[in-house]
Design a protein around this motif. Structure first.
Motif: not given
Length: 289
Positions: A22-37
């Motif tokens: 979450r600290e390193a790359d919030g944008e990639s985390v957001r993308i992963a969360k959206d695709v999985l969701g």
């Protein structure tokens, strides 16, 4: 710890997002969360702040398939938790690589991008993989190196690039992650072998590969094929370079003077002896079909 529920297909997921990711790359985390969701029938989203919450989320996952969003250390920590709970064999993990240390994850065949990795977590095929378990109940997914490489990277200290205001929090998260993934024994006043060649005894399935009278430049072992560990010993030679000594077996014991070793992302020791045993097909990882 935050929780979110979404709907789409029959899969039920537990998505654990490592704090370092979450600290390193919030944008990639957001993308992963959206695709999985968007692709799961139900998704429980966990944002643990430390190793205790991370482990508790996995223990309480129920019938949900775990997806780890993070780097090599996050994957190692998840495998270690499930191994300690003796639930690793029945649980197929998935990982979305986010962070700075991703060599192990990529070597396992996980796609590099957040979108591709998230889709593999949803629609991929489970692949059964071997691992090494040592006599202190530690697990190794990739390789063991003796002695470990020199420099800060070998000590597992390389941190992801983060804003200055997040530096303290990130360092604390890294310390918690390293501590939970694998306990490191304190060196205290134990004398260590100095720089230069080491004198180690290496036995593979009870057969001597090299003894203490032959100095070695290094030893490496990793899960190979058919439930065997592949072992390589690099002897020290005078004059012409000596050929490596190789062997394969289910159990590998290294002993000698106190030595440190690198197992995946962690440097451990010093120890006088350590035995690694191959567990064939011990864990499952979702990879692109």
């Amino acid at each position: 710890m935050a929780e979110v529920a979404t709907s789409a297909t029959p899969d039920q997921l537990l998505v654990v997002i490592d704090p370092v990711a979450r600290e390193a790359d919030g944008e990639s985390v957001r993308i992963a969360k959206d695709v999985l969701g968007a692709g799961a029938a139900r998704m429980k989203l966990c944002l643990p702040e430390g190793p205790e919450e991370f482990a508790r989320a996995l223990r309480r996952r129920g019938s949900r398939r775990p997806v780890v969003v993070g780097d090599d250390r996050a994957l190692l920590r998840a495998v270690a938790v499930l191994h300690r709970q003796r639930e690793l064999a029945a649980c197929a993990l998935a990982v979305v690589p986010v962070g700075a240390d991703l060599g192990l994850v990529r070597s396992l065949g996980v796609p590099a991008g957040a979108v591709a990795a998230a889709r593999a977590a949803l629609d991929g095929t489970e692949r059964r993989l071997d691992l090494l378990v040592d006599d202190s109940d530690g697990v190794v997914l990739g390789a063991v190196g003796i002695p470990p490489l020199d420099g800060p990277e070998a000590e597992g200290e390389r941190a992801p690039k983060v804003p200055v205001r997040s530096w303290v929090r990130t360092c604390r998260s890294l310390v918690r992650t390293l501590t939970a993934a694998r306990p490191v024994r304190s060196a205290r006043s134990v004398p260590l072998a100095g720089p230069g060649p080491a004198r180690l005894r290496v036995e593979v399935d009870g057969r001597m590969l090299v003894d203490l009278d032959q100095p070695v430049a290094g030893v490496s072992l990793a899960p190979g094929d058919a439930g065997l560990a592949e072992v390589e010993v690099r002897p020290v030679s005078v004059g012409a370079e000596a050929s490596p000594l190789t062997a394969a077996g289910r159990a590998v014991t290294v002993s000698g003077a106190h030595f440190r070793y690198r197992a995946d992302a962690m440097v451990s020791g010093p120890v006088r002896t350590r035995t690694w045993v191959v567990r064939e097909g011990a864990w499952g990882l979702r990879l692109p079909g």
